[in-house]
Design an enzyme around this catalytic site. Structure first.
Site, mmCIF file in Angstrom:
data_model
loop_
_atom_site.group_PDB
_atom_site.id
_atom_site.type_symbol
_atom_site.label_atom_id
_atom_site.label_comp_id
_atom_site.label_asym_id
_atom_site.label_seq_id
_atom_site.Cartn_x
_atom_site.Cartn_y
_atom_site.Cartn_z
ATOM 1 N N LYS A 216 0.826 -1.200 0.000
ATOM 2 C CA LYS A 216 0.000 0.000 0.000
ATOM 3 C C LYS A 216 0.866 1.258 0.000
ATOM 4 C CE LYS A 216 -4.036 -1.831 -0.258
ATOM 5 N NZ LYS A 216 -5.047 -1.973 0.783
ATOM 6 N N ARG A 252 -3.808 -10.573 3.157
ATOM 7 C CA ARG A 252 -3.933 -10.519 1.692
ATOM 8 C C ARG A 252 -2.665 -9.868 1.139
ATOM 9 N NH1 ARG A 252 -5.854 -7.159 -2.418
ATOM 10 N NH2 ARG A 252 -7.093 -8.223 -4.024
#
Length: 271
Positions: A216, A252
């Site tokens: 991210k 994930r």
């Protein structure tokens, strides 16, 4: 059907296979169905408990695709895997979920938490599939423009608790549901890290927590690059271990082997 916490014992790794040309980190890498099938099989060999296949990008600023296009992307991948690999379908569309479940998917990962398609809850309820409900403020196209919270962890927890009740009322057994606080979905760098620090408040809702911190952009920006669009592997691993220590169950990730190894060490020293 096992409860989700039995199927995905802490820590479990979920590999990411984006069958898209425009996902934030790996867009285009697995756009070809054969490449996606190869990647999914490799991820399971590296220790993934399940592989999340998605045909629609939800990166900041992305625009959605039609049902037909999403099906065109993911169905050949699921057919190519032929039930040999445990699959999650990353979709908010009932028809995509229906087709994926018929082709062997066992989990529906909905970033809208059953808000986008009124038929999706029924599709999941009528199956034996697991469900992940994620928090997102706004929609992918606009979610990062100016996300505002008075209390990010409290508001995310309240939202997920409400969506959990909605799902159960729609006929989906609670023991088949996990929750995702939605790191990077309508949250600033500071809000993401506060949410990570207070992840125990999401865990306290009583359902297994899935986290998607891998690569991210907040992980790149915390290192001092205000224009970073992704974070390096080192920061993804550090964030995953921090999330594990705060109670997260499912991770994930794009880099399966490295996360499996790091989380194995974290689990070995965890009380």
């Amino acid at each position: 059907m096992k409860p989700v916490e039995k199927r995905f014992a802490r820590p479990s790794v979920m590999g990411v296979v984006n069958v898209t040309p425009d996902s934030f980190s790996d867009g285009g890498v697995n756009f070809d169905a054969d490449d996606a099938v190869t990647t999914a099989r490799r991820m399971v060999e590296e220790g993934a408990a399940i592989v999340d296949v998605g045909g629609e990008s939800t990166r900041p600023g992305s625009v959605g695709v039609s049902v037909d296009e999403e099906l065109r992307r993911v169905v050949p991948v699921l057919e190519g895997l032929d039930g040999d690999v445990p699959i999650s379908i990353d979709t908010a569309k009932a028809e995509v979920a229906r087709r994926a479940l018929a082709l062997g998917a066992e989990l529906v990962n909905d970033v809208t938490a059953l808000r986008a398609d009124p038929e999706l809850a029924g599709v999941v309820a009528s199956s034996e599939a697991y469900l992940c409900l994620m928090h997102m403020q706004g929609e992918p196209r606009t979610m990062q423009r100016d996300p505002v919270y008075e209390d990010v962890a409290g508001e995310v927890a309240a939202f997920l608790e409400e969506r959990l009740r909605f799902a159960v009322d729609a006929g989906i057994p609670e023991e088949r549901i996990c929750l995702d606080p939605g790191f990077g979905f309508g949250k600033t760098v500071e809000q993401n890290f506060e949410l990570l620090a207070r992840l125990d408040e999401i865990v306290a809702l009583g359902r297994p927590v899935l986290v998607g911190l891998s690569r991210k952009r907040s992980l790149g920006r915390i290192l001092g690059d205000p224009e970073a669009t992704t974070g390096p592997l080192s920061t993804s691993l550090a964030a995953a271990v921090e999330a594990y220590e705060r109670g997260a169950a499912i991770f994930r990730v794009h880099d399966v082997r490295e996360h499996v190894e790091a989380l194995t060490v974290a689990a070995a020293v965890s009380p």
